[in-house]
Write a protein that holds these residues in place. Structure first.
Motif, PDB file in Angstrom:
ATOM      1  N   ARG A 185       2.295   1.659  -3.447  1.00 40.51           N
ATOM      2  CA  ARG A 185       1.231   2.096  -4.350  1.00 40.51           C
ATOM      3  C   ARG A 185       0.936   3.578  -4.165  1.00 40.51           C
ATOM      4  O   ARG A 185       0.753   4.311  -5.139  1.00 40.51           O
ATOM      5  CB  ARG A 185      -0.026   1.271  -4.090  1.00 40.51           C
ATOM      6  CG  ARG A 185      -1.182   1.604  -5.017  1.00 40.51           C
ATOM      7  CD  ARG A 185      -2.398   0.772  -4.685  1.00 40.51           C
ATOM      8  NE  ARG A 185      -3.519   1.102  -5.539  1.00 40.51           N
ATOM      9  CZ  ARG A 185      -4.734   0.591  -5.395  1.00 40.51           C
ATOM     10  NH1 ARG A 185      -4.962  -0.286  -4.429  1.00 40.51           N
ATOM     11  NH2 ARG A 185      -5.711   0.938  -6.204  1.00 40.51           N
ATOM     12  N   GLU A 186       0.911   4.025  -2.900  1.00 38.66           N
ATOM     13  CA  GLU A 186       0.669   5.441  -2.625  1.00 38.66           C
ATOM     14  C   GLU A 186       1.785   6.299  -3.200  1.00 38.66           C
ATOM     15  O   GLU A 186       1.540   7.390  -3.746  1.00 38.66           O
ATOM     16  CB  GLU A 186       0.550   5.645  -1.114  1.00 38.66           C
ATOM     17  CG  GLU A 186       0.083   7.036  -0.692  1.00 38.66           C
ATOM     18  CD  GLU A 186       1.220   8.022  -0.555  1.00 38.66           C
ATOM     19  OE1 GLU A 186       0.988   9.237  -0.691  1.00 38.66           O
ATOM     20  OE2 GLU A 186       2.362   7.565  -0.324  1.00 38.66           O
ATOM     21  N   GLU A 187       3.032   5.809  -3.115  1.00 44.46           N
ATOM     22  CA  GLU A 187       4.163   6.558  -3.671  1.00 44.46           C
ATOM     23  C   GLU A 187       4.055   6.649  -5.190  1.00 44.46           C
ATOM     24  O   GLU A 187       4.343   7.697  -5.776  1.00 44.46           O
ATOM     25  CB  GLU A 187       5.471   5.884  -3.265  1.00 44.46           C
ATOM     26  CG  GLU A 187       5.801   6.027  -1.777  1.00 44.46           C
ATOM     27  CD  GLU A 187       7.066   5.291  -1.393  1.00 44.46           C
ATOM     28  OE1 GLU A 187       7.593   4.535  -2.256  1.00 44.46           O
ATOM     29  OE2 GLU A 187       7.532   5.452  -0.249  1.00 44.46           O
TER      30      GLU A 187
ATOM     31  N   LEU B  30       0.829  -1.209   0.000  1.00 43.39           N
ATOM     32  CA  LEU B  30       0.000   0.000   0.000  1.00 43.39           C
ATOM     33  C   LEU B  30       0.863   1.259   0.000  1.00 43.39           C
ATOM     34  O   LEU B  30       0.533   2.251  -0.668  1.00 43.39           O
ATOM     35  CB  LEU B  30      -0.925  -0.008   1.219  1.00 43.39           C
ATOM     36  CG  LEU B  30      -2.014  -1.087   1.227  1.00 43.39           C
ATOM     37  CD1 LEU B  30      -2.778  -1.057   2.548  1.00 43.39           C
ATOM     38  CD2 LEU B  30      -2.974  -0.905   0.059  1.00 43.39           C
ATOM     39  N   LYS B  31       1.982   1.210   0.744  1.00 46.41           N
ATOM     40  CA  LYS B  31       2.885   2.358   0.775  1.00 46.41           C
ATOM     41  C   LYS B  31       3.492   2.602  -0.603  1.00 46.41           C
ATOM     42  O   LYS B  31       3.538   3.742  -1.086  1.00 46.41           O
ATOM     43  CB  LYS B  31       3.987   2.118   1.799  1.00 46.41           C
ATOM     44  CG  LYS B  31       4.996   3.253   1.885  1.00 46.41           C
ATOM     45  CD  LYS B  31       6.102   2.940   2.877  1.00 46.41           C
ATOM     46  CE  LYS B  31       7.146   4.053   2.905  1.00 46.41           C
ATOM     47  NZ  LYS B  31       8.261   3.734   3.844  1.00 46.41           N
TER      48      LYS B  31
ATOM     49  N   LEU C 265       1.282   6.537  -6.943  1.00 42.82           N
ATOM     50  CA  LEU C 265       0.191   7.460  -7.255  1.00 42.82           C
ATOM     51  C   LEU C 265       0.623   8.907  -7.046  1.00 42.82           C
ATOM     52  O   LEU C 265       0.264   9.791  -7.838  1.00 42.82           O
ATOM     53  CB  LEU C 265      -1.026   7.138  -6.381  1.00 42.82           C
ATOM     54  CG  LEU C 265      -1.741   5.818  -6.678  1.00 42.82           C
ATOM     55  CD1 LEU C 265      -2.845   5.569  -5.658  1.00 42.82           C
ATOM     56  CD2 LEU C 265      -2.315   5.812  -8.085  1.00 42.82           C
ATOM     57  N   ARG C 266       1.410   9.152  -5.986  1.00 47.20           N
ATOM     58  CA  ARG C 266       1.888  10.506  -5.733  1.00 47.20           C
ATOM     59  C   ARG C 266       2.834  10.964  -6.841  1.00 47.20           C
ATOM     60  O   ARG C 266       2.756  12.105  -7.305  1.00 47.20           O
ATOM     61  CB  ARG C 266       2.586  10.571  -4.379  1.00 47.20           C
ATOM     62  CG  ARG C 266       2.984  12.003  -3.988  1.00 47.20           C
ATOM     63  CD  ARG C 266       3.634  12.079  -2.628  1.00 47.20           C
ATOM     64  NE  ARG C 266       4.898  11.371  -2.588  1.00 47.20           N
ATOM     65  CZ  ARG C 266       5.111  10.267  -1.895  1.00 47.20           C
ATOM     66  NH1 ARG C 266       4.137   9.731  -1.183  1.00 47.20           N
ATOM     67  NH2 ARG C 266       6.296   9.670  -1.899  1.00 47.20           N
TER      68      ARG C 266
END
Length: 211
Positions: A164-166, A161-162, A168-169
């Motif tokens: 993936r968030e990176e 999840l981390k 997306l950012r």
């Protein structure tokens, strides 16, 4: 510290909880698929246990399809009743669907099948009794090992999840940068066009001796 322990215990309890579902599927001459979706990470073992009441030849044909969003199909079974077990190892991190289709063989009859569906994945899908017998582990050792694997899965999920968030950012920042550059380019083009139009009209009026 106590809050952290409580949070971790609750999270583990949610992960290890067996996803048991009970529902009815009405038979129809033009049936629509009823699907249950779950998510699995790459390399995880998934075990799907299905129980249906009724019997083959009772006027309805219950069909089963297990497939993921990538296009892999793990099981296709038509006209079944009773117990079915499907086990597979996920080739990638993706969602998978367990779909049912109940087709009525006769018109004018109200029929349905009751379904019990259990989905287990990761450490919960492993046969710990067999592991205990093969490795001669004590019950407490089996439980500790099971909790250890579940904790590792939680860490892997949080890492995924981390990451993936990176991603997306990074995508969002890249998009914003492109939009900003495009806006600057549009402003430059419009400004240049405005200057050109002013000079063109000025020269035109001078040629016509208007100014």
């Amino acid at each position: 510290m106590q809050v952290l322990q409580l949070w971790l215990t609750t999270l583990i309890s949610l992960v290890v909880a067996v996803q048991g579902l009970h529902f009815d599927i009405a038979a129809s001459t033009d049936p629509e698929q009823v699907c249950i979706r779950d998510f699995v990470t790459e390399g995880q073992l998934v075990v799907v246990d299905i129980h249906s009441d009724g019997s083959v030849g009772d006027g309805q044909k219950l069909n089963l399809f297990v497939r993921d969003s990538v296009g892999n199909e793990y099981r296709r079974k038509r006209d079944f009743a009773g117990d079915v077990r499907v086990a597979f190892t996920a080739p990638s991190s993706t969602a998978f669907d367990v779909c049912f289709e109940n087709q009525a063989q006769y018109r004018g009859r109200s029929l349905s099948r009751a379904i019990e569906l259990d989905i287990e994945s990761g450490a919960e899908a492993r046969d710990w009794n067999k592991i205990s017998a093969n490795e001669k582990l004590k019950p407490i050792e089996v439980e500790l090992r099971r909790v250890e694997e579940i904790t590792d899965e939680i860490v892997d999920e949080l890492t995924y999840l981390k990451n993936r968030e990176e991603r997306l950012r990074d995508t969002n920042e890249s998009t914003n940068r492109r939009v900003r550059n495009f806006s600057i380019l549009v402003i430059i083009v419009l400004s240049s066009l405005g200057v050109w139009q002013v000079n063109y009209l000025k020269n035109y009026f001078k040629t016509k001796h208007i100014i």
